[in-house]
Design a protein around this motif. Structure first.
Motif, PDB file in Angstrom:
ATOM      1  N   PRO A 167       8.398  -0.422 -13.455  1.00 22.69           N
ATOM      2  CA  PRO A 167       7.812   0.309 -12.344  1.00 22.69           C
ATOM      3  C   PRO A 167       8.814   1.272 -11.714  1.00 22.69           C
ATOM      4  O   PRO A 167       9.966   0.927 -11.500  1.00 22.69           O
ATOM      5  N   SER A 168       8.375   2.457 -11.431  1.00 21.37           N
ATOM      6  CA  SER A 168       9.267   3.442 -10.832  1.00 21.37           C
ATOM      7  C   SER A 168       9.327   3.203  -9.334  1.00 21.37           C
ATOM      8  O   SER A 168       8.562   2.431  -8.779  1.00 21.37           O
TER       9      SER A 168
ATOM     10  N   GLY B   1       4.847   2.300  -7.996  1.00 20.71           N
ATOM     11  CA  GLY B   1       4.267   1.460  -9.023  1.00 20.71           C
ATOM     12  C   GLY B   1       3.836   2.211 -10.253  1.00 20.71           C
ATOM     13  O   GLY B   1       3.540   1.589 -11.264  1.00 20.71           O
TER      14      GLY B   1
ATOM     15  N   ALA C 297       3.769  -0.852  -2.694  1.00 22.97           N
ATOM     16  CA  ALA C 297       4.717   0.040  -3.357  1.00 22.97           C
ATOM     17  C   ALA C 297       6.081  -0.643  -3.358  1.00 22.97           C
ATOM     18  O   ALA C 297       6.645  -0.806  -2.281  1.00 22.97           O
ATOM     19  N   PRO C 298       6.571  -1.095  -4.523  1.00 24.16           N
ATOM     20  CA  PRO C 298       5.961  -1.025  -5.850  1.00 24.16           C
ATOM     21  C   PRO C 298       4.720  -1.907  -5.946  1.00 24.16           C
ATOM     22  O   PRO C 298       4.492  -2.757  -5.096  1.00 24.16           O
ATOM     23  N   GLU C 299       3.955  -1.689  -7.030  1.00 26.91           N
ATOM     24  CA  GLU C 299       2.648  -2.319  -7.143  1.00 26.91           C
ATOM     25  C   GLU C 299       2.674  -3.828  -6.971  1.00 26.91           C
ATOM     26  O   GLU C 299       1.821  -4.386  -6.303  1.00 26.91           O
TER      27      GLU C 299
ATOM     28  N   SER D  31       9.660  -6.393  -4.675  1.00 28.93           N
ATOM     29  CA  SER D  31      10.388  -5.743  -3.581  1.00 28.93           C
ATOM     30  C   SER D  31      10.781  -6.778  -2.535  1.00 28.93           C
ATOM     31  O   SER D  31       9.925  -7.525  -2.039  1.00 28.93           O
TER      32      SER D  31
END
Ligand SMILES: NC(=O)c1ccc[n+]([C@@H]2O[C@H](COP(=O)([O-])OP(=O)(O)OC[C@H]3O[C@@H](n4cnc5c(N)ncnc54)[C@H](O)[C@@H]3O)[C@@H](O)[C@H]2O)c1
Ligand SMILES: O=C(O)[C@H](O)COP(=O)(O)O
Length: 354
Positions: free
Chosen positions: A57-58, A62, A294-296, A301
């Motif tokens: 994931p960036s 996400g 965010a992230p998905e 996180s």
């Protein structure tokens, strides 16, 4: 002609094993001149890359950056159907000059980059409103789940603590006001479903005329802070754009009355997770429910993971869109749009963005 789908999910059976017959739907619509290839070129929903080439994931909410496998597949493709992978100038270069259309399989097109596609002369389209019923129902379910403290009670009973109460005393929804941020297709569907439960429904959307909101029985509110100040609960249905990135942060939440509720089924980046945690700690928010982060995956996180430890938070895993019917509608409409461009030499019939 070749169509490359970056997400393999539609060619997998219910147990996640490859099942080529699942793509017969796409083949039937696209016709014999078009070959259909499915990833895996995206992380998240696929069974995992054989060679570990995928990038995770960036940082941007996400969506995933796609590795060498995708660039190889993209070269010479006539159409690309993306799910969560991010369109970049490098990917557009790989698609040139053969590719005529890139489709975003979903509503949100925050990863599509219509600007890059337009410059390259490639059509871009999304599928608006294939899941308005599902997302609005999911939103109401999350909100009523918070209002009635369903998940807290569920956990207490399972912990053999029947009859114990945790959290504040619930309030009567019929005497409460709910505010909607973003009065597009899903915002309007939610308004219809929320009206029977709540005393008043308000909405804030700078791009929707006040009289259109009024025609839906919804009171327009000119500023986001005012929406939070006048609502007991707020649901978020705005599109993610550079303007709405981080829209719901400390300033908006600071205007909320104590004990407010917040639900997000739009995009994770619309909400500042740290500000939500602070508002839950101070009691400004009495509950938060979200389908999107965010992230998905919030487990990825450290900040979002703190939400998962709380009783006043309900989460789901970006599944608000999902039903057998919405999935079928999405697949058919993606294939019809690609067919229009490749076979009929026409623009995509709906959702055109570039
Ligand atoms: N969780 C899911 O599974 C799921 C599924 C589908 C869509 N979505 C997301 O739901 C959201 C709504 O989708 P939709 O189909 O209603 O889109 P839509 O384009 O019909 O509506 C989006 C609305 O956001 C409004 N908006 C833009 N900037 C705003 C701002 N600064 N403040 C308030 N409103 C603003 C727009 O004017 C528009 O009316 C999108 O973010 C989409 O990506 C999530
Ligand atoms: O992104 C997803 O997981 C679903 O396909 C829904 O996409 P959307 O939120 O852009 O519709």
């Amino acid at each position: 002609m070749r169509v490359v789908y970056t997400d393999p999910a539609w060619a997998l059976d219910a147990r996640g094993r490859p099942d080529p017959s699942r793509a017969d739907l796409e083949r039937g619509i696209l016709g014999p001149e078009v070959s259909v290839e499915f990833g895996p070129f995206e992380s998240g929903t696929d069974p995992g890359p054989a060679d570990g080439a995928q990038v995770g994931p960036s940082a941007d909410g996400g969506f995933v950056t796609c590795g060498d496998q995708l660039f190889e597949a993209a070269r010479g493709a006539d159409a690309l159907v993306i799910y969560r992978c991010q369109v970049t100038s490098e990917l557009v270069e790989a698609l040139r000059p053969s590719c005529r259309v890139v489709a975003r399989s979903g509503v949100g097109f925050d990863n599509l980059r219509p600007d890059l596609l337009a410059t390259a002369g490639i059509y871009g389209f999304n599928v608006p409103d294939y899941c308005g019923d599902e997302v609005s129902t999911h939103t109401v379910a999350l909100l009523l789940g918070l209002e009635r403290q369903i998940c807290v009670q569920d956990r207490l009973v399972r912990d053999n603590r029947w009859g114990i109460h945790r959290g504040g005393i619930p309030r009567r929804t019929a005497e409460r006001t709910v505010g909607i941020v973003g009065f597009g297709r899903i915002g309007r569907a939610s308004a219809r479903k929320l009206q029977p439960f709540y005393h008043r429904v308000l909405a804030h959307d700078p791009y929707v005329a006040a009289d259109l909101m009024a025609s839906h029985g919804v009171a327009p509110v000119p500023s986001l802070r005012e929406l939070f100040a006048r609502s007991d609960a707020v649901v978020i249905h705005a599109a993610l754009t550079p303007e709405t990135d981080g829209l719901v942060g400390a300033a908006a939440l600071g205007a909320a009355g104590p004990g407010s509720l917040l639900v997000n089924t739009a995009r994770g980046r619309l909400v500042d997770t740290k500000a939500v945690l602070d508002a839950l700690d101070t009691g400004q928010l009495a509950g938060f429910a979200s389908d999107v982060f965010a992230p998905e995956d919030p487990n990825a996180s450290p900040t979002a993971r703190k939400l998962l430890a709380r009783n006043d938070v309900i989460v789901s895993s970006h599944r608000a869109f999902l039903s057998a019917e919405s999935e079928l509608s999405l697949r058919r409409r993606i294939a019809a749009g690609v067919r229009a461009v490749l076979v009929d030499d026409a623009p995509p019939p709906e959702g055109r963005l570039a």
